[in-house]
Design a protein around this motif. Structure first.
Motif, PDB file in Angstrom:
ATOM      1  N   VAL A  37      14.948  38.701 -22.441  1.00  0.00           N
ATOM      2  CA  VAL A  37      13.471  38.918 -22.619  1.00  0.00           C
ATOM      3  C   VAL A  37      12.887  37.809 -22.987  1.00  0.00           C
ATOM      4  O   VAL A  37      13.287  37.464 -24.272  1.00  0.00           O
ATOM      5  CB  VAL A  37      13.060  40.412 -23.251  1.00  0.00           C
ATOM      6  N   LEU A  38      11.748  37.055 -22.573  1.00  0.00           N
ATOM      7  CA  LEU A  38      11.053  36.142 -23.005  1.00  0.00           C
ATOM      8  C   LEU A  38       9.637  36.367 -23.494  1.00  0.00           C
ATOM      9  O   LEU A  38       8.926  37.078 -23.049  1.00  0.00           O
ATOM     10  CB  LEU A  38      11.133  34.806 -22.107  1.00  0.00           C
ATOM     11  N   ASP A  39       9.419  35.549 -24.380  1.00  0.00           N
ATOM     12  CA  ASP A  39       7.923  35.717 -24.941  1.00  0.00           C
ATOM     13  C   ASP A  39       7.254  34.416 -24.438  1.00  0.00           C
ATOM     14  O   ASP A  39       7.921  33.404 -24.549  1.00  0.00           O
ATOM     15  CB  ASP A  39       7.807  35.645 -26.424  1.00  0.00           C
ATOM     16  N   SER A  51      12.634  32.548 -26.037  1.00  0.00           N
ATOM     17  CA  SER A  51      13.615  33.721 -26.352  1.00  0.00           C
ATOM     18  C   SER A  51      13.483  34.017 -27.811  1.00  0.00           C
ATOM     19  O   SER A  51      13.749  33.050 -28.540  1.00  0.00           O
ATOM     20  CB  SER A  51      14.891  33.653 -25.953  1.00  0.00           C
ATOM     21  N   PRO A  52      13.058  35.244 -28.210  1.00  0.00           N
ATOM     22  CA  PRO A  52      13.259  35.454 -29.559  1.00  0.00           C
ATOM     23  C   PRO A  52      14.794  35.886 -29.846  1.00  0.00           C
ATOM     24  O   PRO A  52      14.965  35.950 -31.362  1.00  0.00           O
ATOM     25  CB  PRO A  52      12.458  36.903 -29.634  1.00  0.00           C
ATOM     26  N   LYS A  57      14.425  27.915 -24.730  1.00  0.00           N
ATOM     27  CA  LYS A  57      13.143  27.469 -25.005  1.00  0.00           C
ATOM     28  C   LYS A  57      12.673  26.674 -23.731  1.00  0.00           C
ATOM     29  O   LYS A  57      13.484  25.683 -23.631  1.00  0.00           O
ATOM     30  CB  LYS A  57      12.839  26.933 -26.153  1.00  0.00           C
ATOM     31  N   ILE A  58      11.724  26.765 -23.140  1.00  0.00           N
ATOM     32  CA  ILE A  58      11.339  25.975 -21.909  1.00  0.00           C
ATOM     33  C   ILE A  58       9.791  25.725 -22.115  1.00  0.00           C
ATOM     34  O   ILE A  58       9.123  26.777 -22.341  1.00  0.00           O
ATOM     35  CB  ILE A  58      11.705  26.444 -20.561  1.00  0.00           C
ATOM     36  N   TRP A  59       9.328  24.554 -21.709  1.00  0.00           N
ATOM     37  CA  TRP A  59       7.753  24.195 -22.074  1.00  0.00           C
ATOM     38  C   TRP A  59       7.478  23.054 -21.185  1.00  0.00           C
ATOM     39  O   TRP A  59       8.226  22.312 -20.536  1.00  0.00           O
ATOM     40  CB  TRP A  59       7.457  23.987 -23.403  1.00  0.00           C
TER      41      TRP A  59
END
Length: 462
Positions: A37-39, A51-52, A57-59
């Motif tokens: 699950v991603l924020d 991801s917590p 991480k993607i940006w």
């Protein structure tokens, strides 16, 4: 009662098993995959999906720069300089930390309606303080070249950087850093930019069998850099003392007809005026060149300064005779945030990054620069021209994502800066404009195109 509880337990196990079965997900190839699950959030105006629970991480890292330029004060004999506007950069980049050890990114420029590859990187960071990467990226040579265009003090880099400092090439690189020491070394091949470079590489391979060869001293470059940072314990100050060296040969992205030649060229720190007054033309017999630089930079509160010298020793072999020419130049610049802002140093990249604004409405940065570039070697009949420029600038850091730049610059080109014999540099005895510097007799005691320019940039990063 026991039978009832046993029945309930079996039912719970069945539900759990069914849920677990439903939780299994598959990719498009039918392979079971792990899911997370991603924020999703905005971090300083950049879209970040993270991801917590893991290192994923993607940006996005995009920017648009709209430029305008006007030119005046050139002598009457000079070739006309057109005012204009342009999209200087229209960048689209996706960056990802796929887990705690591996990172990847690709970055392209769509300015002028053409697609040009910028960065394409695979990076391993699983060893503390060590970074290993491969792909297409900037060589770690010049602090000015490596500073992102988002955070340059002036709209364009100094002429000597454009002429001599290497930019992006395909290669591999290792970098080590700790708070006081930063070291980088890499081995590089051709540019991986656009269709022209790729075509040259393919033609050199197909028609002549040219490739990377240490025996024949072709197709590669080796670059190393060291930076000392003695003020690393200070929170609001930095001192960057750097030196770099690069051994370079004919790269495969050279046009087939220019193979084995050396050429250095630069515009007068502008992208609107497309004339390259400084240009050595293609010098034959090129074997290799020794490129080097020393640089000093630092900041204290709102003050930021930077100076560097770049030198290039070019070795030629013609008819068993070995000769060399030396080109180079330097620049010094400084900027100060007028309304309480703070400058910032990127210790991982050994360069400067986005300033901290001093007010809610932003901050103004007043800047000044002197630069000089010399592509002449009179002893070996190389007349590429030399030039100096004086510039002042005002940068408005509006938000974390918006910046405006206003630059004024005076350019002073010498009589040899005729753009490979294409540009006028003075008047002959009959009062006619000439490109040949040997025929210039007027204005008395002076030749070369000097002029002023004013340029403006509007930029948004997102």
């Amino acid at each position: 009662m026991r039978k009832f509880l046993f029945t309930i337990a079996l039912a719970l196990l069945a539900v759990t098993a069914a849920h677990a079965q439903k939780a299994v997900k598959y990719n498009q190839y039918g392979v079971a995959v792990e899911s997370d699950v991603l924020d999703v959030e905005s971090q300083d105006g950049f879209l970040v999906i993270e991801s917590p629970n893991s290192g994923y991480k993607i940006w996005f890292d995009n920017r648009v720069q709209f430029d305008a330029g006007a030119f005046f004060g050139a002598p009457e004999f000079a070739d006309p300089i057109g005012n204009g506007v342009s999209i200087r950069r229209a960048r689209f980049a996706v960056k990802a930390q796929v887990d705690k050890n591996w990172y990847g990114e690709f970055d392209m420029d769509l300015a002028d309606g053409l697609v040009e590859l910028k960065d394409a990187i695979v990076r391993y960071i699983g060893v503390p303080n060590l970074e290993l990467q491969a792909g297409n990226f900037k060589e770690n040579f010049s602090i000015q070249r490596n500073t992102s265009s988002r955070y340059l003090m002036f709209m364009e880099r100094p002429m000597v950087c454009s002429a001599l400092a290497p930019s992006r090439h395909l290669g591999v690189n290792a970098k080590y850093d700790n708070p006081w020491l930063w070291v980088s070394t890499g081995l590089f091949a051709q540019e991986g930019a656009g269709a022209e470079e790729i075509t040259n590489v393919q033609d050199n391979n197909k028609d002549f069998g040219r490739g990377i060869s240490f025996k024949n001293n072709t197709g590669y470059a080796a670059t190393a850099k060291v930076v000392l940072r003695p003020l690393f314990k200070l929170d609001n100050a930095s001192l960057h003392i750097g030196a770099a060296y690069s051994y370079r040969t004919t790269l495969l992205s050279s046009a087939t007809g220019e193979w084995g030649t050396y050429r250095a060229s630069a515009r007068n720190s502008t992208s609107i005026n497309r004339k390259k007054y400084l240009d050595t033309n293609n010098l034959k017999g090129y074997d290799h060149n020794n490129l080097w630089t020393v640089e000093l930079a630092g900041h204290w509160g709102g003050l930021r300064y930077e100076a560097a010298y770049i030198g290039d020793n070019v070795v030629f072999k013609n008819d068993d005779a070995v000769t060399s020419s030396n080109f180079g130049g330097w620049y010094a610049q400084a900027g100060y945030l007028l309304f309480g802002g703070k400058q910032r140093y990127d210790s991982k990249g050994a360069k400067y990054t986005r300033a901290v604004r001093g007010q809610k409405w932003g901050d103004l940065e007043l800047c000044a620069r002197y630069e000089y570039c010399n592509l002449n070697d009179f002893g070996h009949n190389v007349f590429g021209g030399s030039a100096e420029a004086y510039a002042v600038g005002l940068n408005w850091w509006v938000t974390n994502n918006v910046r405006m730049q206003l630059n004024y610059q005076y350019n002073n080109n010498d009589r040899y800066a005729n753009g490979k014999d294409k540009l006028n540099v003075g008047l002959d005895a009959a009062g006619k404009a000439v490109k040949d510097y040997t025929k210039v007799v007027a204005p008395a005691g002076k030749a070369g195109v000097d002029y002023n320019m004013i340029s403006l940039r509007l930029e948004v990063d997102f």
